[in-house]
Motif scaffolding. Structure first.
Motif, PDB file in Angstrom:
ATOM      1  N   ASP A  19       0.888  -1.205  -0.033  1.00 37.78           N
ATOM      2  CA  ASP A  19       0.021  -0.078   0.081  1.00 37.78           C
ATOM      3  C   ASP A  19       0.802   1.309  -0.023  1.00 37.78           C
ATOM      4  O   ASP A  19       0.296   2.225   0.401  1.00 37.78           O
ATOM      5  CB  ASP A  19      -0.716   0.159   1.211  1.00 37.78           C
ATOM      6  CG  ASP A  19      -0.250   0.213   2.537  1.00 37.78           C
ATOM      7  OD1 ASP A  19       1.140   0.021   2.273  1.00 37.78           O
ATOM      8  OD2 ASP A  19      -0.526   0.199   3.593  1.00 37.78           O
ATOM      9  N   TRP A  20       1.933   1.013  -0.597  1.00 36.62           N
ATOM     10  CA  TRP A  20       3.003   2.281  -0.637  1.00 36.62           C
ATOM     11  C   TRP A  20       2.266   3.457  -1.210  1.00 36.62           C
ATOM     12  O   TRP A  20       2.513   4.758  -0.512  1.00 36.62           O
ATOM     13  CB  TRP A  20       4.231   1.869  -1.399  1.00 36.62           C
ATOM     14  CG  TRP A  20       4.811   1.000  -0.630  1.00 36.62           C
ATOM     15  CD1 TRP A  20       4.689   0.271   0.493  1.00 36.62           C
ATOM     16  CD2 TRP A  20       6.422   0.675  -1.082  1.00 36.62           C
ATOM     17  NE1 TRP A  20       5.800  -0.606   0.760  1.00 36.62           N
ATOM     18  CE2 TRP A  20       6.780  -0.333  -0.122  1.00 36.62           C
ATOM     19  CE3 TRP A  20       7.135   1.013  -2.167  1.00 36.62           C
ATOM     20  CZ2 TRP A  20       8.017  -1.072  -0.294  1.00 36.62           C
ATOM     21  CZ3 TRP A  20       8.396   0.326  -2.211  1.00 36.62           C
ATOM     22  CH2 TRP A  20       8.807  -0.572  -1.128  1.00 36.62           C
ATOM     23  N   LEU A  21       1.641   3.209  -2.013  1.00 41.27           N
ATOM     24  CA  LEU A  21       1.086   4.670  -2.738  1.00 41.27           C
ATOM     25  C   LEU A  21       0.264   5.526  -2.053  1.00 41.27           C
ATOM     26  O   LEU A  21       0.177   6.474  -1.946  1.00 41.27           O
ATOM     27  CB  LEU A  21       0.192   4.075  -4.355  1.00 41.27           C
ATOM     28  CG  LEU A  21      -0.235   5.182  -4.933  1.00 41.27           C
ATOM     29  CD1 LEU A  21       0.699   5.751  -5.758  1.00 41.27           C
ATOM     30  CD2 LEU A  21      -1.424   4.680  -5.986  1.00 41.27           C
ATOM     31  N   VAL A  22      -0.544   4.481  -0.980  1.00 39.11           N
ATOM     32  CA  VAL A  22      -1.516   5.549  -0.186  1.00 39.11           C
ATOM     33  C   VAL A  22      -0.767   5.798   1.148  1.00 39.11           C
ATOM     34  O   VAL A  22      -1.649   6.148   2.346  1.00 39.11           O
ATOM     35  CB  VAL A  22      -2.755   4.668  -0.129  1.00 39.11           C
ATOM     36  CG1 VAL A  22      -3.342   4.577  -1.456  1.00 39.11           C
ATOM     37  CG2 VAL A  22      -2.578   3.476   0.608  1.00 39.11           C
ATOM     38  N   ASN A  23       0.528   5.605   1.367  1.00 40.60           N
ATOM     39  CA  ASN A  23       1.111   5.450   2.796  1.00 40.60           C
ATOM     40  C   ASN A  23       2.055   6.777   2.672  1.00 40.60           C
ATOM     41  O   ASN A  23       2.989   6.686   2.005  1.00 40.60           O
ATOM     42  CB  ASN A  23       1.734   4.105   2.852  1.00 40.60           C
ATOM     43  CG  ASN A  23       2.350   4.247   4.380  1.00 40.60           C
ATOM     44  OD1 ASN A  23       2.868   5.389   4.718  1.00 40.60           O
ATOM     45  ND2 ASN A  23       2.906   2.904   4.690  1.00 40.60           N
ATOM     46  N   SER A  24       1.864   7.632   3.450  1.00 42.75           N
ATOM     47  CA  SER A  24       2.673   8.783   3.204  1.00 42.75           C
ATOM     48  C   SER A  24       4.159   8.489   3.405  1.00 42.75           C
ATOM     49  O   SER A  24       4.778   9.162   2.866  1.00 42.75           O
ATOM     50  CB  SER A  24       2.112   9.985   4.113  1.00 42.75           C
ATOM     51  OG  SER A  24       0.854   9.638   4.798  1.00 42.75           O
ATOM     52  N   GLU A  25       4.369   7.613   4.240  1.00 38.69           N
ATOM     53  CA  GLU A  25       5.805   7.159   4.671  1.00 38.69           C
ATOM     54  C   GLU A  25       6.460   6.587   3.384  1.00 38.69           C
ATOM     55  O   GLU A  25       7.649   7.001   3.028  1.00 38.69           O
ATOM     56  CB  GLU A  25       5.844   6.099   5.528  1.00 38.69           C
ATOM     57  CG  GLU A  25       5.015   6.329   6.883  1.00 38.69           C
ATOM     58  CD  GLU A  25       5.524   7.700   7.880  1.00 38.69           C
ATOM     59  OE1 GLU A  25       6.894   7.608   8.114  1.00 38.69           O
ATOM     60  OE2 GLU A  25       4.680   8.573   7.909  1.00 38.69           O
TER      61      GLU A  25
END
Ligand SMILES: Nc1ncnc2c1ncn2[C@@H]1O[C@H](COP(=O)(O)OP(=O)(O)OP(=O)(O)O)[C@@H](O)[C@H]1O
Ligand SMILES: Nc1ncnc2c1ncn2[C@@H]1O[C@H](COP(=O)(O)OP(=O)(O)OP(=O)(O)O)[C@@H](O)[C@H]1O
Ligand SMILES: [Mg+2]
Ligand SMILES: [Mg+2]
Lengths: 381, 292, 397, 296, 381
Positions: free
Chosen positions: B147-153
């Motif tokens: 879920d990198w895309l939706v994860n601000s980190e």
């Protein structure tokens, strides 16, 4: 047809720290054939490039036909050059390569064709005329490079090791061609080579360079027989001249030097009178291998010739001759003997030392010791 | 002779237009931007002097801090991964692969498609609800997390992925070319010396490819710094502005937010950064070459 | 033909919008003027603005450009815009247009721009089927909304469809703000930028509520386009979406009918209030007289009832003319119109800052950053954010 | 193509070693990954809008339809006129062809000078140029617009071409320069002695052997310019907008309805020319790189 | 230390239409020094590469120590090779270049250093150890390439024209080094060269190749004195052997052939008895320049020696000798005379023809005519 003067020419490459050419002075007469020799990296190609106008001259001037061309563009110097690295135009066929220069100079086509034919025959590449350089062997490429130069009638030809990649056979043939060419056209030629024989046989004069300096400039005979110093002496001639350090002695029959073999027996080598001033001192005796031979009866009585027995260390048959290594004054000395006298290693042979052409060098300056008031050979400062 | 003089001047004459263009259209405009960065131009360029105000603003604007650190992360990862991947693929492709042509094209094609649209495709692929994660879970790997895309980190790393996808092919081509350019004799020699294939690559071939590294790094860093389409299309800087990049920051402030001065200032900072990192490299490389 | 031509810069490039623009073109050409289309889509006109600026700088701006809200003032201030007062008087816009709207269109009392339509931003779009299944009713107040959302969530649906892009975050935030702060404070904060208002406890409250929403949004929302979100409602994956009335287009495209397949209600607690977003054209100074004439005609045509009707039917928005015949419009539009008028009287008609009607792009951008960052970063507190907001707005002024 | 010794060494000769299989497998895997986005786009382009709303983007279309394609080509709106993107092809061509050719030619000349006619400061200039590649184009939008305005080139195809040329030559020059550096100076020297001048040498000797690097430049420039959006949108006139702008108008609607199948179809169509170039010229590309760029 | 057998090895390059090697058969004993010579492009390097395992063998097999290594990887053959094109690792310094092979073989560092030192001194490149190849002249690079090979102790050394780029002086020195190396280590060596002297002096046996075929394989003496055919005869020895076509005649004192000079005066050259079967027919007489010399008294009485006067066309002083061209049987013939007898062009000189080593070739087959029932020299089919 032109003469060429190189006055105090110096060269320092852009980023290089030390000078590549350190003030070269050569003047070449109209129609002369000059050969440049010298160890790799001594500046031969650089000098050639500067004559052709392809490299900036850092200092000094270059005159062709007594006109200063130091800053004239290459194309206006009317010079043809063969490059060490062929530098053939890869996109053109052999024919196009050869005629390119002629086209540029607006020569009518049929003359061009004739010329190309002539050159191609001369260099035995007529069957390759329609190939691309990439389809040629090293030797063939080199001949094309020659052809490109020969197709023109320039004031001066520059050849930078034009034959280095040919096999011995072809090489000899090409050499003769070049010689004939020169005799026929009488064009001034500057020629770089690593090959002894080429240098000796082709040159009117030989210029020996080292580290960007001109060591000696003279006829092949001069350079070979009266080298200016040990470097020249050692560089010209193969196998190289023997340098034997020995003392100048004197007895009632005149000056002499001595060679002692392993069992301490000494051979007395007559020395010329002008060594007088070195009497009792060490000198370097320079004897070429062919001056140390097997016993040849009819020469025996010449009083400049000495004989002695020496033990054979190594024998190298080269075909026409055998190079024999013996020990004298604790140094290896090579002598040239006739194959039919080929000695076996270890055997003691009688050798003949022909001191007519022996040369002597000052051990410190390493310059050749010259006969007093003899016109000093044209040798560079 | 005058004709000679002409010949002497020709090279300079030929180069002259480019020189003028470079000076005006690159350095001139840089200067212009620098000038603007010292004014408080807002909506359009104006020349009311404002000293270092814009730079001060920039420094305590934490979106700028985020985006510049992002560029660092992005740049380093992007270049590194591209190089590694490019070399890896190039080496594989260099093993006399039968279908080389086809595969090479596959690796190269991303360069050919503009990000205006591949961005959308990537958005979907990387989106947990639509793309990979869903797919994997549909295929039964229920624990699969991406879920990198939706994860601000992590969002910045998705940019890296897409960027690598686009550029690594070119690097691959460069290195493939490099490998092809190496004198076979050298490799033969190494074999004679008893070196194994990996050793030959590690000790001989790659070190020989220094110039290729140079070209690649130039091209890549150039891509990295200019990455704009990529960001706008993929994350538009989001979530929040966690994946913002200077180019985007500069653009949106200079044009959509009517803070031209600030935009210019950020541009100057970018250039300064490039200057600081690249110029020494450029210099050393170009110097190095003269010796050889 | 020797009659003039207008080059029109706009970002209506797709579907309904484009068709509407086409209508305008036709109408203009019927009057013998040429239409040079110059469409640049992207990011709610961001690209278009860039283009406009470069063209202005390079000295040949288009005749008319789609410019919104406060930017009109900026352009006029830079002296690029021409005045339309004569047309205005001949067409007596003063009468047919509401004051709020004309204010936006005037610079120092002169008309420099023409409004095209009015969007209502504070809409709530709901899928009744989902509500049924979840046993919830479409909320009118914030508390109802929370209650409903809980039910829906429990029923396994996504309560609120949302796209995590700065402007969508802002749109939702705006709705919450209006609900929490009320018209007055809203205007103080977002129009006058009064620091006290910006720093007020209500603002803190707003942010808290805003974050509350997050639990009703699926985690995949960031970066999602608004129409994907809308589709989630259409598909019945999600129950509601807070979005301007352009969302209607998506429903229509999916062949849904208002009132039946989907419901348009005012965003929770903003019934009777109306955050407006006005598309408008600003007119640039031209030196060619013919083209100037064409310009005037364009202005006239845009406000002609006929165009207003066609255009707004396509676009989902409502006409700006108060005297417009609304019979052809659907329920949502009628509601919208009604609210528009009532709010206009009651003073609950507020400009949407999130769409650039209330404030300069600098400040808008600044607030965007604060809002979206807060929404995507659970660590920052509401109070801290409010301070940040105050500072950011101050810095941008 | 000279194949490295490694290849014709016995080690890698036998094709059916496990090692070989591994290589092929890895390559295949990567190929698939690289293809993924394209696949997604293709699939989507053949789906119906409903199918897309259905959501699973990786799934095959429930029914294969070509509406997306036909619409993107013929009837999609990119502004008030809804004639799809076909019209914009020739706009792009009209811009790309001259831009590519001119920038390549200039690059060739510059490279020639920088490699074979060095003069004091030419190297410095080259470095300056390289650094020039790094200014973000957004920076130069306005000043360039102003200059174009002065030159009366604002919003004309000519102007757009100029801009592309200006910001293209840095790279083309680099390519050619590195290529010519790798060609022995003796070639030029020989030609000089043959009496050839500056241009003769270039056109008769160097240009004929520049084909590979020429390819690289053309491919590089073509891709860059064809895909450029920023310059295209800013400096083109309304009616001569290039492909990318149309594409953007099609895809990036703000408040309009999205038709992803059309978007994707359009995108793929827009990319076709570059794709074709890659497929056709890919071989030369690597060759050219070998010949030039790589020998820095 | 190993022996090497090459059995019927053939090579056809991938795209090439005709064979590059057409069935080569050579077997080299343990510790033997074999030299490959042949015109450029005849397949020498190809053969070397195949021995090293760097080129596929199209047909035939290669055995080292009687083990078939035809398909063994290069690194497992334990061979060291010097490449014609140096093939130095451009990224490594000279030192690293030399020690690379040793590192690979996990030699402890201090031994490596010692080894590098040794080799560097041997080759006079110790001052270059920290330079990159690109900073070296051709000659220096070549020596580094040598060093890389010499630092190892392989079963077999392969040298592909290892000295071609050195100037004469250095060349002679290196040659001696190689010879010493071989004598010290006794490693089997295969060595390609274009240089006559190298071939003659270094080789235990010489293999003469042409167009991918082995023409003759024999000791230098054999190859030089009893060449298998005109090609070998002409290729080995420089200046090349004179080929004079003449008729075999007979008188009471035995067989003879005749040379006629320009004014028609004939010189009678005694011929060996085995030419009987060619009586009255044409043969090609092969005389090397050094067998045609100035008048040497003490040889005069040898009855295999003939004398005659000939007009000098060209004289080429090579230093130790002078090559004189004269006309006989309407052909140019080169003779080698002592510088002190240097004739002037046009002058008529008395020459001495030593027919002891004269060889005769069949004009059609161009093969050497061999004495009946004499053990035919080891010469390839
Ligand atoms: N372009 C250059 N820049 C810097 N130094 C150079 C350049 N060209 C040659 N040199 C140096 O100048 C010296 C002379 O070079 P040159 O090529 O003239 O030698 P050479 O006598 O021709 O050697 P060789 O016999 O191997 O051809 C060498 O030390 C070389 O390193
Ligand atoms: N990789 C190759 N592909 C095709 N033909 C080749 C290849 N390498 C060499 N040849 C051809 O094989 C023949 C022999 O080449 P080789 O290099 O062995 O000759 P050589 O005897 O070493 O010549 P030189 O003395 O010039 O080195 C030549 O005609 C050459 O053109
Ligand atoms: Mg040289
Ligand atoms: Mg070879």
């Amino acid at each position: 047809m032109a003469n060429l003067q190189i006055n105090q020419v110096r060269k320092t490459y852009g980023k290089a720290e030390l000078e590549t050419l350190k003030g070269i002075d050569i003047s070449i007469d109209d129609g002369e054939f000059l050969i440049l020799v010298g160890p790799s990296g001594c500046g031969k190609s650089t000098l050639m490039n500067m004559i052709a106008g392809l490299e900036e001259v850092s200092a000094g001037q270059i005159l062709i036909d007594n006109q200063d061309v130091t800053h004239v563009a290459p194309k206006d110097r009317d010079i043809a050059m063969v490059f060490q690295s062929y530098a053939l135009y890869p996109n053109m066929t052999v024919r196009q390569n050869i005629q390119f220069g002629l086209e540029i100079r607006k020569m009518p086509q049929q003359e061009i064709d004739a010329e190309v034919e002539r050159v191609a025959n001369l260099l035995q590449i007529d069957h390759l005329l329609d190939r691309k350089p990439s389809q040629l062997s090293g030797g063939q490429q080199q001949r094309v490079a020659m052809g490109r130069a020969l197709s023109r009638r320039p004031k001066i030809y520059l050849f930078d090791e034009p034959l280095s990649n040919l096999d011995a056979k072809l090489r000899v043939e090409m050499r003769t061609e070049v010689k004939k060419l020169h005799q026929r056209l009488g064009t001034t030629i500057v020629y770089v080579t690593h090959d002894q024989i080429e240098a000796m046989t082709l040159a009117d004069r030989i210029a020996v360079m080292k580290d960007g300096e001109l060591l000696q400039l003279g006829t092949p005979k001069e350079v070979y027989e009266t080298p200016a110093n040990t470097f020249v002496a050692g560089f010209i001639g193969s196998p190289a001249m023997n340098f034997i350090s020995c003392q100048v002695k004197k007895d009632d029959s005149g000056l002499y030097t001595e060679l002692t073999n392993l069992d301490g027996k000494a051979t007395r080598l007559p020395a010329p009178a002008y060594l007088n001033r070195y009497l009792g001192e060490q000198v370097i005796l320079g004897l070429r291998p062919e001056q140390i031979t097997h016993y040849i009866p009819h020469k025996a009585e010449d009083q400049m010739i000495a004989k002695g027995h020496y033990d054979v260390l190594v024998t190298e048959p080269t075909g026409p001759d055998v190079i024999v290594q013996v020990m004298a004054n604790k140094q290896e000395i090579s002598c040239r003997v006739d194959p039919e006298y080929t000695p076996t290693v270890g055997e003691s042979v009688e050798l003949m030392f022909d001191c007519n052409k022996a040369v002597y060098f000052d051990p410190h300056s390493e310059q050749r010791i010259q006969p007093e008031n003899s016109p000093s050979q044209a040798s560079a400062a | 002779m005058p004709l000679d003089k002409l010949q002497q001047w020709l090279p300079k004459l030929v180069l002259a237009p480019t020189m003028v263009i470079t000076l005006v259209c690159i350095y001139g405009y840089m200067g212009w931007t620098a000038l603007i960065s010292f004014t408080n131009s807002s909506f359009l360029p104006s020349f009311k002097w404002a000293g270092l105000k814009q730079y001060a603003k920039l420094m305590d604007n934490d979106r700028w801090l985020v985006s510049s650190t992002n560029l660092l992360i992005f740049g380093v990862l992007f270049i590194a991964i591209c190089l590694v991947l490019g070399i890896f693929l190039a080496i594989l492709l260099d093993q006399q692969i039968r279908t080389e042509g086809a595969i090479r094209t596959i690796f190269l094609y991303p360069m050919a498609i503009s990000f205006i649209v591949t961005g959308t495709a990537w958005k979907w692929i990387l989106n947990p609800g639509l793309g990979l994660e869903k797919l994997m879970r549909d295929w039964g790997w229920s624990s699969f997390e991406f879920d990198w895309l939706v994860n601000s980190e992590m969002s910045i790393y998705t940019l890296v992925i897409a960027a690598v996808w686009q550029s690594s092919g070119f690097v691959m081509a460069l290195f493939l070319a490099g490998l092809r350019g190496i004198d076979p004799a050298i490799i033969k020699a190494a074999q004679i010396d008893g070196a194994s294939k990996p050793t030959i690559y590690r000790r001989i071939i790659l070190p020989c490819l220094r110039p290729v590294f140079f070209s690649s790094i130039i091209v890549l860093s150039h891509t990295a710094i200019k990455s704009f389409d990529l960001v706008t299309a993929l994350t538009a800087g989001g979530p929040g502005y966690s994946s913002d990049l200077p180019a985007l920051f500069m653009y949106s402030h200079a044009f959509t937010r009517g803070q031209m001065g600030l935009g210019a200032a950020s541009a100057m900072m970018m250039l300064a950064g490039v200057l600081a990192i690249l110029v020494p490299y450029l210099y050393s490389e170009l110097r190095g070459k003269h010796h050889e | 033909e020797n009659k003039g031509e207008v080059e029109v810069l706009h970002w209506w490039t797709s579907g309904g919008e484009a068709k509407s623009a086409a209508v305008l073109k036709v109408m203009l050409e019927q009057q013998g003027y040429g239409w040079k289309d110059f469409a640049v889509a992207g990011g709610g006109g961001e690209s278009a603005m860039t283009v406009l600026k470069t063209r202005a700088v390079s000295g040949n701006p288009p005749a008319a450009a789609q410019i919104k809200g406060h930017d009109i003032q900026e352009w006029a201030d830079l002296g690029f815009l021409t005045t339309l007062d004569d047309t205005a008087s001949s067409e007596n816009w003063e009468k047919v247009l509401p004051k709020v709207v004309t204010n936006v269109m005037k610079y120092e009392g002169n008309y420099v721009a023409v409004p095209v339509n009015v969007h209502r931003v504070n809409w709530l779009w709901a899928n009744p089927a989902v509500f049924e299944k979840a046993g919830a009713k479409v909320p009118t107040t914030w508390d109802e909304f929370i209650a409903a959302a809980e039910k829906i969530k429990a029923a396994g649906y996504i309560p609120l469809a949302h796209g995590g892009q700065a402007w969508q975050d802002a749109t939702v935030f705006e709705a919450v703000a209006l609900e929490t702060m009320g018209t007055e404070l809203y205007l103080k904060a977002f129009k006058q930028h009064d620091p006290d208002a910006l720093g007020s406890p209500e603002m803190v409250k707003t942010f808290e509520k805003f974050r509350q929403l997050k639990q009703y949004i699926d985690k995949d929302s960031p970066g999602r386009d608004w129409n994907i979100a809308t589709n989630m409602v259409i598909e019945g994956k999600a129950a509601m979406q807070i979005m301007g009335d352009w969302a209607k287009g998506e429903f229509a495209a999916a062949g849904k009918t208002p009132g039946v397949d989907y419901i348009c209600a005012p965003a929770p607690g903003t019934a009777g209030m109306f955050t407006f977003n006005i598309d408008s054209f600003a007119f640039f100074k031209l030196n060619d007289a013919n083209d100037a004439a064409a310009q005037k005609t364009l202005a006239k045509t845009i406000l002609s009832p006929k165009f207003q009707e066609v255009f707004n039917l396509n676009k989902g928005s409502i006409p700006v003319r108060l005297d417009q015949d609304m019979s052809p419009f659907d329920q949502c539009a009628l509601d919208s119109m009604a609210t528009f008028k009532s709010a206009n009287k009651s003073g609950d008609l507020v400009p949407s800052w999130s769409h650039g009607l209330a404030t300069t792009s600098q400040i808008q951008g600044a607030i965007y950053d604060v809002v979206t960052n807060y929404f995507n970063d659970d660590k920052v507190t509401a109070d801290a954010t409010v301070d940040k907001l105050v500072r950011a707005v101050k810095a941008a002024m | 193509m000279n194949n490295t010794a490694i290849e014709n060494s016995n080690i890698s000769k036998k094709p059916l070693q496990p090692g070989r299989w591994l290589i092929y497998a890895t390559l295949l895997l990567f190929a698939l990954i690289y293809l993924m986005p394209l696949v997604v786009m293709l699939l989507t382009s053949f789906k119906t809008s409903a199918d897309i709303r259905g959501g699973n983007l990786m799934s095959l279309p429930t029914e294969w339809v070509f509406d997306g394609w036909s619409k993107a080509w013929g009837s999609a709106c990119t502004g008030v006129n809804c004639e799809g993107i076909k019209g914009y092809f020739c706009n792009s061509i009209q811009m790309v062809v001259p831009a590519v050719l001119i920038s390549t030619m200039i690059g060739a000349f510059n490279g020639y000078v920088l490699a074979k006619w060095k003069f004091r400061g030419s190297d410095l200039f080259f470095s300056l140029m390289l650094f020039g590649c790094f200014i973000p184009f957004q920076v130069i939008l306005l000043p360039m617009a102003q200059s174009l305005g002065y030159l009366g080139l604002a919003n004309t195809t000519a102007g757009l071409v100029t801009v592309h040329v200006i910001y293209g030559i840095a790279f083309t020059t680099m390519f050619f320069r590195n290529y010519y550096v790798s060609i022995p100076d003796e070639l030029v020297k020989a030609a000089k002695l043959d009496g050839a001048g500056f241009f003769t040498i270039f056109f008769r000797i160097l240009l004929p052997i520049s084909k590979p690097i020429f390819m690289v430049c053309v491919i590089w420039q073509f891709t860059a310019i064809w895909n450029d959006f920023l310059f295209g949108v800013v400096y083109s006139a309304g009616d001569t907008q290039p492909m990318t702008v149309a594409l953007n108008n099609l895809v990036n609607t703000s408040t309009g309805v999205k038709e992803y199948n059309v978007d994707m179809a359009a995108a793929i169509m827009a990319a076709l020319p570059t794709l074709v170039v890659y497929v056709l010229a890919g071989k030369y590309f690597v060759r050219g790189l070998t010949a030039g760029v790589v020998k820095g």
